[in-house]
Design an enzyme around this catalytic site. Structure first.
Site, PDB file in Angstrom:
ATOM      1  N   ASP A 241       0.750  -1.255   0.070  1.00 49.23           N
ATOM      2  CA  ASP A 241      -0.054   0.014   0.052  1.00 49.23           C
ATOM      3  C   ASP A 241       0.818   1.301   0.069  1.00 49.23           C
ATOM      4  O   ASP A 241       2.252   1.128   0.276  1.00 49.23           O
ATOM      5  CB  ASP A 241      -0.988   0.075   1.282  1.00 49.23           C
ATOM      6  CG  ASP A 241      -0.542  -0.476   2.423  1.00 49.23           C
ATOM      7  OD1 ASP A 241       0.914  -0.537   2.567  1.00 49.23           O
ATOM      8  OD2 ASP A 241      -0.986  -1.172   3.300  1.00 49.23           O
TER       9      ASP A 241
ATOM     10  N   ASP B 203      -7.275  -3.698  14.504  1.00 52.09           N
ATOM     11  CA  ASP B 203      -8.818  -4.062  14.006  1.00 52.09           C
ATOM     12  C   ASP B 203      -9.126  -5.232  12.978  1.00 52.09           C
ATOM     13  O   ASP B 203      -9.788  -5.436  12.603  1.00 52.09           O
ATOM     14  CB  ASP B 203      -9.586  -2.929  13.353  1.00 52.09           C
ATOM     15  CG  ASP B 203      -8.868  -2.112  12.296  1.00 52.09           C
ATOM     16  OD1 ASP B 203      -8.079  -2.621  11.805  1.00 52.09           O
ATOM     17  OD2 ASP B 203      -9.566  -1.164  11.758  1.00 52.09           O
TER      18      ASP B 203
ATOM     19  N   HIS C 266      -7.282  -5.493  10.062  1.00 50.22           N
ATOM     20  CA  HIS C 266      -7.169  -5.036   8.774  1.00 50.22           C
ATOM     21  C   HIS C 266      -5.718  -5.509   8.040  1.00 50.22           C
ATOM     22  O   HIS C 266      -4.871  -5.489   8.900  1.00 50.22           O
ATOM     23  CB  HIS C 266      -7.444  -3.506   8.280  1.00 50.22           C
ATOM     24  CG  HIS C 266      -6.478  -2.859   8.917  1.00 50.22           C
ATOM     25  ND1 HIS C 266      -6.466  -1.899   9.935  1.00 50.22           N
ATOM     26  CD2 HIS C 266      -5.223  -2.493   8.407  1.00 50.22           C
ATOM     27  CE1 HIS C 266      -5.475  -1.179  10.011  1.00 50.22           C
ATOM     28  NE2 HIS C 266      -4.605  -1.453   9.167  1.00 50.22           N
TER      29      HIS C 266
ATOM     30  N   GLU D 247      -9.901  -2.100   5.226  1.00 52.77           N
ATOM     31  CA  GLU D 247     -10.420  -1.788   6.664  1.00 52.77           C
ATOM     32  C   GLU D 247     -11.696  -2.693   6.721  1.00 52.77           C
ATOM     33  O   GLU D 247     -12.018  -3.398   5.679  1.00 52.77           O
ATOM     34  CB  GLU D 247     -10.818  -0.461   6.431  1.00 52.77           C
ATOM     35  CG  GLU D 247      -9.793   0.762   6.389  1.00 52.77           C
ATOM     36  CD  GLU D 247      -8.688   0.678   7.275  1.00 52.77           C
ATOM     37  OE1 GLU D 247      -8.539  -0.242   8.047  1.00 52.77           O
ATOM     38  OE2 GLU D 247      -8.488   1.999   7.617  1.00 52.77           O
TER      39      GLU D 247
END
Length: 289
Positions: A72, A141, A143, A148
């Site tokens: 990314d 979380d 991801h 996400e």
């Protein structure tokens, strides 16, 4: 699926680095056969990168015939910004090894057409023959890359809006100022990573414990995108003891009981020095009158 549990972050990092080293050397890359490696950014892989640099400097590993694809990049952050993922990878890894710059692929978050940039990245992966080993990290979380919570589990490389949890987690890299943290990124999709022939995910620290629990003990759920890798035929999760705090005792005992088998993946630890010795010996002509 394999779950590798080590006592500390440094041991988890070293195990991961040894695994990458063995996979590259056993692949026996060359001018017509590059080893394709997917790579993450963030604090978790730093220890692994440091060990890989050490292996290179000791003459045990070469990246001359390795081609990398990063997961990314932030949108709108200048390429030379100290917190861009271009800067991160060059400062923490690429400039310390013998990889050719043309063989490192990182998404351009400043491209005029962001979706075209994402589509081109997918095409580059295909042209390289797919990714042999994709290494990833996760957020608290769950991801993976910037996929996400709520991301499609068959998603491809695309533009993604960052969740507030991710922005908060990354604020530490921007002097704690939320206003400086980019709100969008380009990211490989869950499906992009799933297409790799093998996936290794690094999960360390107590703050990732609930995400590891969701990845290992609960079902596949798009709200915890890392859970998708339960369905990959060759997934290796590498974690430290702190990351197992939310797992059941019997789960931890089960996977620790397999460590004697799993450690055979990194022991013996191969070296290109041995490969070079084998080549030189095989090239010698046998004695004859």
């Amino acid at each position: 699926m394999k779950l590798i549990i080590l006592d500390h972050y440094s041991q988890a990092s070293e195990w991961a680095a040894k695994y990458i080293r063995n996979r590259i050397i056993q692949f026996n890359p060359g001018p017509d056969k590059y080893f394709t490696l997917g790579l993450p950014t963030g604090s978790t892989p730093l220890g692994c990168y440091q060990k890989l640099i050490e292996y290179y400097k000791n003459g045990d590993l070469s990246f001359k015939y390795v081609e990398t694809f990063n997961m990314d990049e932030y949108v709108g952050l200048p390429r030379d910004h100290p917190e861009s993922y271009h800067s991160f990878m060059w400062n923490n890894f690429f400039k310390h090894i013998d990889i050719h710059p043309a063989h490192t692929h990182i998404l351009d978050g400043n491209a005029a057409d962001l979706q075209a940039e994402c589509d081109a990245f997918e095409e580059k992966i295909k042209a390289a023959g797919g990714i042999e080993l994709f290494v990833g990290g996760i957020g608290p979380d769950g991801h993976i890359a910037f996929n996400e919570p709520g991301s499609s589990l068959v998603s491809r490389t695309r533009v993604k809006t960052l969740a507030m949890d991710t922005i908060l987690a990354n604020a530490r890299f921007f002097d704690g100022d939320l206003a400086k943290v980019p709100t969008m990124a380009l990211t490989v999709g869950v499906g992009t990573v799933m297409d790799a022939r093998e996936v290794m995910i690094l999960i360390t620290g107590a703050h990732k414990a609930f995400a590891l629990y969701k990845a290992i003990e609960e079902g596949v759920n798009h709200m915890w995108t890392v859970s998708a890798f339960q369905q990959h035929p060759r997934t290796v999760f590498v974690c430290d003891e702190d990351a197992t705090l939310e797992l059941k005792v019997k789960t931890v005992k089960y996977f620790k009981g397999l460590m004697l088998v799993h450690n055979k993946l990194v022991d013996p630890l191969y070296s290109i020095k041995e490969k070079e010795t084998e080549k030189s010996q095989s090239s010698k002509k046998p004695y004859s009158d």
